[in-house]
Design a protein around this motif. Structure first.
Motif, mmCIF file in Angstrom:
data_model
loop_
_atom_site.group_PDB
_atom_site.id
_atom_site.type_symbol
_atom_site.label_atom_id
_atom_site.label_comp_id
_atom_site.label_asym_id
_atom_site.label_seq_id
_atom_site.Cartn_x
_atom_site.Cartn_y
_atom_site.Cartn_z
ATOM 1 N N GLU A 1 0.816 -1.161 0.001
ATOM 2 C CA GLU A 1 -0.062 -0.194 0.037
ATOM 3 C C GLU A 1 0.768 1.396 0.096
ATOM 4 O OE1 GLU A 1 -4.112 1.860 2.143
ATOM 5 O OE2 GLU A 1 -2.992 0.286 2.934
ATOM 6 N N ASN A 2 1.825 1.388 0.733
ATOM 7 C CA ASN A 2 2.650 2.697 1.107
ATOM 8 C C ASN A 2 3.469 2.725 -0.569
ATOM 9 O OD1 ASN A 2 2.122 2.943 3.477
ATOM 10 N ND2 ASN A 2 4.067 1.926 4.385
ATOM 11 N N ASP A 3 3.726 1.921 -1.204
ATOM 12 C CA ASP A 3 4.536 1.821 -2.386
ATOM 13 C C ASP A 3 3.682 2.279 -3.463
ATOM 14 O OD1 ASP A 3 6.732 1.112 -1.243
ATOM 15 O OD2 ASP A 3 6.801 -1.131 -1.875
ATOM 16 N N THR B 1 1.027 4.077 -2.845
ATOM 17 C CA THR B 1 0.507 5.427 -2.691
ATOM 18 C C THR B 1 1.729 6.646 -3.260
ATOM 19 O OG1 THR B 1 -0.507 4.889 -0.574
ATOM 20 C CG2 THR B 1 0.270 7.086 -0.834
ATOM 21 N N LEU B 2 2.984 5.956 -3.137
ATOM 22 C CA LEU B 2 4.059 6.633 -3.629
ATOM 23 C C LEU B 2 3.839 7.135 -5.276
ATOM 24 C CD1 LEU B 2 7.075 5.553 -1.733
ATOM 25 C CD2 LEU B 2 6.111 7.798 -1.538
ATOM 26 N N TYR B 3 3.478 5.948 -5.936
ATOM 27 C CA TYR B 3 3.311 6.043 -7.385
ATOM 28 C C TYR B 3 2.116 6.637 -7.632
ATOM 29 C CZ TYR B 3 2.124 4.382 -12.013
ATOM 30 O OH TYR B 3 1.655 4.328 -13.397
ATOM 31 N N ALA B 4 0.664 6.660 -6.764
ATOM 32 C CA ALA B 4 -0.494 7.224 -7.168
ATOM 33 C C ALA B 4 -0.020 8.884 -7.154
ATOM 34 C CB ALA B 4 -1.442 7.157 -6.467
ATOM 35 N N GLN B 5 0.534 9.557 -6.198
ATOM 36 C CA GLN B 5 0.813 10.821 -5.805
ATOM 37 C C GLN B 5 1.538 11.634 -6.911
ATOM 38 O OE1 GLN B 5 2.326 10.903 -1.754
ATOM 39 N NE2 GLN B 5 4.549 11.071 -2.510
ATOM 40 N N VAL B 6 2.154 10.867 -7.580
ATOM 41 C CA VAL B 6 3.042 11.510 -8.719
ATOM 42 C C VAL B 6 2.069 11.915 -9.698
ATOM 43 C CG1 VAL B 6 4.306 11.251 -10.743
ATOM 44 C CG2 VAL B 6 4.981 10.104 -8.554
ATOM 45 N N PHE B 7 0.771 11.348 -9.637
ATOM 46 C CA PHE B 7 -0.086 11.614 -10.740
ATOM 47 C C PHE B 7 -1.442 12.494 -10.414
ATOM 48 C CE2 PHE B 7 2.123 7.858 -11.987
ATOM 49 C CZ PHE B 7 2.328 8.354 -13.655
ATOM 50 N N LEU B 8 -1.729 12.346 -9.042
ATOM 51 C CA LEU B 8 -2.957 12.892 -8.577
ATOM 52 C C LEU B 8 -2.944 13.602 -7.203
ATOM 53 C CD1 LEU B 8 -4.697 9.348 -8.603
ATOM 54 C CD2 LEU B 8 -4.875 11.133 -10.026
ATOM 55 N N GLY C 1 12.289 6.818 -6.002
ATOM 56 C CA GLY C 1 13.553 6.245 -5.360
ATOM 57 C C GLY C 1 13.572 4.655 -5.287
ATOM 58 N N PHE C 2 12.885 3.876 -5.844
ATOM 59 C CA PHE C 2 12.914 2.659 -5.749
ATOM 60 C C PHE C 2 14.206 2.028 -6.459
ATOM 61 C CE2 PHE C 2 8.527 3.314 -4.880
ATOM 62 C CZ PHE C 2 8.002 2.366 -4.335
ATOM 63 N N SER C 3 14.921 1.099 -5.829
ATOM 64 C CA SER C 3 15.953 0.074 -6.434
ATOM 65 C C SER C 3 15.267 -0.595 -7.572
ATOM 66 C CB SER C 3 16.605 -0.643 -5.345
ATOM 67 O OG SER C 3 15.585 -1.579 -4.995
ATOM 68 N N HIS C 4 16.239 -0.944 -8.495
ATOM 69 C CA HIS C 4 15.758 -2.025 -9.331
ATOM 70 C C HIS C 4 15.262 -3.212 -8.760
ATOM 71 C CE1 HIS C 4 19.186 -0.044 -11.651
ATOM 72 N NE2 HIS C 4 18.131 -0.156 -12.711
ATOM 73 N N GLY C 5 15.609 -3.917 -7.917
ATOM 74 C CA GLY C 5 14.973 -5.076 -7.188
ATOM 75 C C GLY C 5 13.514 -4.884 -6.630
ATOM 76 N N ALA C 6 13.381 -3.550 -6.035
ATOM 77 C CA ALA C 6 12.307 -3.128 -5.484
ATOM 78 C C ALA C 6 11.109 -2.734 -6.539
ATOM 79 C CB ALA C 6 12.342 -1.787 -4.456
ATOM 80 N N ALA C 7 11.641 -2.193 -7.738
ATOM 81 C CA ALA C 7 10.654 -1.826 -8.746
ATOM 82 C C ALA C 7 10.282 -3.381 -9.336
ATOM 83 C CB ALA C 7 11.367 -1.065 -9.876
ATOM 84 N N SER C 8 11.198 -4.320 -9.221
ATOM 85 C CA SER C 8 11.011 -5.444 -10.132
ATOM 86 C C SER C 8 9.811 -6.193 -9.344
ATOM 87 C CB SER C 8 12.140 -6.252 -10.116
ATOM 88 O OG SER C 8 12.063 -7.627 -10.568
ATOM 89 N N ALA C 9 9.929 -6.069 -8.078
ATOM 90 C CA ALA C 9 9.134 -6.900 -6.973
ATOM 91 C C ALA C 9 7.782 -6.208 -7.360
ATOM 92 C CB ALA C 9 9.550 -6.811 -5.529
ATOM 93 N N LEU C 10 7.671 -5.007 -7.157
ATOM 94 C CA LEU C 10 6.360 -4.419 -7.187
ATOM 95 C C LEU C 10 5.607 -4.562 -8.524
ATOM 96 C CD1 LEU C 10 4.856 -2.517 -5.051
ATOM 97 C CD2 LEU C 10 5.555 -0.634 -6.568
#
Length: 300
Positions: free
Chosen positions: A142-144, A146-153, A258-267
């Motif tokens: 959920e926190n991740d 939210t970070l993505y959504a707030q870029v657009f909204l 600010g996500f790492s490659h691994g965090a972006a891959s997992a998400l």
């Protein structure tokens, strides 16, 4: 030797279709908030194996009215019929009600109208819990999200989009679990929900509001430097919005969140190699359309 009266069904052949008229497509004027609960209901109906005639006899509503509801045709439906259809199709009541009421507000229905629709039903007053796996997944991402959504909204739209995302996932949780990658399935629901609410220009989402939240701009006190930096930042964010969807998501997660490659891959439910490849292609495009920073003398 005897021969069978009917040949065996070859593997992979589609199951026999149900009798009766095929359900028509969703009307073009149905909004994203309305589709957030309508699409899962259509999926549940199609998976049930029931015909419209059978469903009509079970819920005691006219077949024509059910068909209109499942296509989003006519007036926005009252909760009584939505609830009875959902109950017959085995859909969870609470997330459906939340999505239905949010869509009702977006179609300019009043709170009095919404409350009047629920007077004859009692289950909507009781908050039920989602499946354990759904709750665990929400706590994880959920926190991740939210970070993505707030870029657009903005803040209110962001919170509504996150809530709608997890309610939609609750409605289709069995389908999400059956997918080859639940993370990717869930990300697609999030992305669709966010993009339906984000402002667009020329068919691409705008990131202009996010530009004002950059750390560099927040720390600048000189007005001239602020204007120059803002101009360059807006150019960059406009270029980012032109990226293909997958590359856009990777750049937003990597460079803005600010996500790492691994965090972006997992998400995203995508391999590390794909994340790195998408980032390389996106970076080449951005370098090709954004001029290098201006220099004065030998000072970078």
């Amino acid at each position: 030797m005897t021969t069978p009266t009917e040949p065996p069904v070859p593997p992979g052949r589609p199951a026999p279709t149900r009798p009766g008229r095929k359900l028509g497509p969703v009307a073009d004027n149905v909004g994203s908030a309305h589709r957030a609960w309508l699409d899962p209901m259509r999926t549940a109906y199609q998976a049930s194996g029931l015909t419209l005639n059978e469903l009509s006899s079970r819920v005691r509503f006219a077949k024509s009215k059910i068909s209109e509801l499942l296509r989003g045709v006519g007036l926005y439906p009252r909760w009584e019929i939505v609830y009875r259809l959902a109950d017959e199709l085995g859909m969870p009541n609470w997330p459906l009600y939340r999505l239905w009421s949010q869509a009702a507000l977006e179609t300019h229905k009043s709170s009095d109208w919404i409350n009047g629709c629920t007077d004859r039903t009692t289950l909507t007053a009781t908050h039920t819990n989602p499946p354990l796996e759904h709750r665990a997944f929400r706590e994880l991402v959920e926190n991740d999200y939210t970070l993505y959504a707030q870029v657009f909204l903005d803040d209110d739209q962001r919170d509504n989009a996150i809530d709608a995302t997890f309610n939609r996932l609750w409605l289709s949780w069995n389908e999400a679990l059956a997918d080859h990658d639940t993370r990717r399935y869930a990300w697609n629901v999030l992305r669709e929900t966010v993009m339906a609410r984000a402002p667009h220009r020329d068919g691409r989402p705008e990131l202009g509001n996010a530009a004002f939240d950059t750390v560099i701009l927040q720390n600048l006190t000189d007005p001239a430097a602020y204007v120059n930096e803002l101009t360059e930042t807006l150019e960059l964010f406009t270029a980012i919005s032109r990226l293909p969807d997958r590359q856009l998501d990777v750049i937003v997660l990597r460079r803005l969140c600010g996500f790492s490659h691994g965090a972006a891959s997992a998400l995203l439910g995508t391999s590390l190699a794909t994340i790195r490849s998408d980032e390389r292609h996106a970076t080449r495009f951005l370098d090709s359309v954004i001029p290098p920073p201006r220099t004065e003398g030998t000072t970078p």
